[in-house]
Design a protein around this motif. Structure first.
Motif, PDB file in Angstrom:
ATOM      1  N   ASN A  26       1.332  -0.961   0.105  1.00 27.20           N
ATOM      2  CA  ASN A  26       0.033  -0.063  -0.145  1.00 27.20           C
ATOM      3  C   ASN A  26       0.652   1.117   0.273  1.00 27.20           C
ATOM      4  O   ASN A  26       1.968   1.045   0.071  1.00 27.20           O
ATOM      5  CB  ASN A  26      -1.040   0.058   1.071  1.00 27.20           C
ATOM      6  CG  ASN A  26      -0.347  -0.086   2.554  1.00 27.20           C
ATOM      7  OD1 ASN A  26       0.726   0.457   2.446  1.00 27.20           O
ATOM      8  ND2 ASN A  26      -0.332  -0.669   3.174  1.00 27.20           N
ATOM      9  N   GLU A  27      -0.053   2.431  -0.086  1.00 25.69           N
ATOM     10  CA  GLU A  27       0.827   3.688   0.299  1.00 25.69           C
ATOM     11  C   GLU A  27       0.958   4.097   1.734  1.00 25.69           C
ATOM     12  O   GLU A  27       1.268   5.674   1.890  1.00 25.69           O
ATOM     13  CB  GLU A  27       0.718   5.022  -0.682  1.00 25.69           C
ATOM     14  CG  GLU A  27       0.384   3.882  -2.057  1.00 25.69           C
ATOM     15  CD  GLU A  27       1.823   3.853  -2.668  1.00 25.69           C
ATOM     16  OE1 GLU A  27       2.855   5.392  -2.535  1.00 25.69           O
ATOM     17  OE2 GLU A  27       1.972   2.860  -3.979  1.00 25.69           O
ATOM     18  N   ASP A  28       0.986   3.642   2.154  1.00 24.21           N
ATOM     19  CA  ASP A  28       0.894   4.419   3.609  1.00 24.21           C
ATOM     20  C   ASP A  28       2.338   4.608   4.538  1.00 24.21           C
ATOM     21  O   ASP A  28       3.030   3.161   4.108  1.00 24.21           O
ATOM     22  CB  ASP A  28       0.270   3.366   4.497  1.00 24.21           C
ATOM     23  CG  ASP A  28      -1.230   3.456   4.326  1.00 24.21           C
ATOM     24  OD1 ASP A  28      -1.550   4.730   3.921  1.00 24.21           O
ATOM     25  OD2 ASP A  28      -1.798   2.814   4.506  1.00 24.21           O
ATOM     26  N   GLY A  54      -1.051   7.976   5.021  1.00 23.75           N
ATOM     27  CA  GLY A  54      -1.394   7.793   4.202  1.00 23.75           C
ATOM     28  C   GLY A  54      -2.677   7.818   4.412  1.00 23.75           C
ATOM     29  O   GLY A  54      -2.615   8.020   5.784  1.00 23.75           O
ATOM     30  N   TYR A  55      -3.546   6.735   4.662  1.00 16.65           N
ATOM     31  CA  TYR A  55      -5.179   6.916   4.812  1.00 16.65           C
ATOM     32  C   TYR A  55      -4.783   5.243   6.278  1.00 16.65           C
ATOM     33  O   TYR A  55      -5.055   6.347   6.956  1.00 16.65           O
ATOM     34  CB  TYR A  55      -5.910   6.124   3.935  1.00 16.65           C
ATOM     35  CG  TYR A  55      -6.226   6.267   2.505  1.00 16.65           C
ATOM     36  CD1 TYR A  55      -7.034   7.620   2.874  1.00 16.65           C
ATOM     37  CD2 TYR A  55      -5.549   6.279   1.308  1.00 16.65           C
ATOM     38  CE1 TYR A  55      -7.484   8.176   1.481  1.00 16.65           C
ATOM     39  CE2 TYR A  55      -5.714   7.246   0.041  1.00 16.65           C
ATOM     40  CZ  TYR A  55      -6.669   7.772   0.237  1.00 16.65           C
ATOM     41  OH  TYR A  55      -7.308   9.009  -0.577  1.00 16.65           O
ATOM     42  N   PHE A  56      -3.956   4.842   6.019  1.00 15.34           N
ATOM     43  CA  PHE A  56      -3.768   3.631   7.780  1.00 15.34           C
ATOM     44  C   PHE A  56      -5.050   3.054   7.672  1.00 15.34           C
ATOM     45  O   PHE A  56      -5.200   3.606   8.748  1.00 15.34           O
ATOM     46  CB  PHE A  56      -2.882   4.240   8.141  1.00 15.34           C
ATOM     47  CG  PHE A  56      -1.174   4.632   9.026  1.00 15.34           C
ATOM     48  CD1 PHE A  56      -0.761   4.189   8.160  1.00 15.34           C
ATOM     49  CD2 PHE A  56      -1.901   3.089   9.882  1.00 15.34           C
ATOM     50  CE1 PHE A  56       0.824   3.898   8.716  1.00 15.34           C
ATOM     51  CE2 PHE A  56      -0.484   2.624  10.694  1.00 15.34           C
ATOM     52  CZ  PHE A  56       0.721   3.115   9.746  1.00 15.34           C
ATOM     53  N   ASN A  57      -4.819   2.677   7.309  1.00 18.32           N
ATOM     54  CA  ASN A  57      -6.661   1.878   6.416  1.00 18.32           C
ATOM     55  C   ASN A  57      -5.432   0.203   8.426  1.00 18.32           C
ATOM     56  O   ASN A  57      -6.392  -0.947   7.902  1.00 18.32           O
ATOM     57  CB  ASN A  57      -7.096   0.783   5.733  1.00 18.32           C
ATOM     58  CG  ASN A  57      -7.238   2.207   4.779  1.00 18.32           C
ATOM     59  OD1 ASN A  57      -7.633   3.087   5.498  1.00 18.32           O
ATOM     60  ND2 ASN A  57      -7.231   1.640   3.725  1.00 18.32           N
TER      61      ASN A  57
END
Length: 208
Positions: A26-28, A54-57
């Protein structure tokens, strides 16, 4: 990146280290900033700033802190905090705050399946002593968690017989750590470590 500076008036050497860690698939990113301040008396202050980009899900994290590798000669551990048995943020009410000392091997907890173990909470001062009597202490402006283990492959094993003692000890100093929850119940929200900004310092002091 790394920056060095020297304060001649106060005899201080400062090293600043910036580190980006991209999470897989991912892009985190996790952005760590470490500032090491070395004093003339041998004391070292380490400041860590952590930011999540980032979104950091992720609902929560296992821990936020520092990890050190130590010589196996540091066989004894003394601390002022909760003890003497392991404690976590949601499993500590039965442990009294006091001064305790144990051998490193005594921190191991033989769970049926291997998992994080041996944490101590609400620690104000930690001292590690080697077999020659040399020691150093770790303190902080705030209470912290710590654990120490001779095993480095805990996260890659399922059963205790798979554990292998390493050539060094692993010392975790955690500013925040997530609780363990209960078998049918996940960790309650107030005991979770969330991906927010953190800023804390520890002080390492050598002793004779």
């Amino acid at each position: 990146s790394t920056d060095l500076s020297f304060d001649e008036d106060n005899y201080l050497l400062t090293c600043k280290l910036k580190q980006f860690y991209r999470l897989p698939e991912n892009e985190d990113y996790i952005f760590n900033q470490f500032t090491y301040t070395f004093y003339s008396d041998g004391q070292v202050r380490i400041n860590q700033k952590v930011d999540f980009i980032g979104y950091f899900n992720y609902e929560w994290l296992p821990r936020v802190g520092m990890k050190f590798n130590l010589s196996k000669s540091f066989e004894d551990v003394s601390w002022y905090g909760r003890g003497p048995f392991e404690t976590y943020p949601d499993r500590k009410s039965g442990a009294k705050i006091g001064l305790y000392q144990l051998n490193v091997d005594s921190f191991y907890v033989p769970y049926v399946k291997t998992e994080d173990h041996g944490n101590r909470t609400d620690v104000q001062k930690l001292k590690l002593i080697n077999k020659n009597g040399k020691s150093f202490t770790i303190t902080s402006d705030e209470k912290f968690n710590f654990s120490v283990s001779p095993y480095s492959n805990i996260n890659r094993t399922v059963y205790p017989f798979q554990l292998i003692k390493d050539e060094t000890l692993t010392l975790n100093i955690d500013y925040k750590i997530t609780g363990v929850g209960d078998t049918p119940v996940p960790t309650l929200p107030k005991y979770r470590t969330y991906p927010v900004s953190y800023d804390y310092s520890i002080i390492i002091t050598p002793e004779d």
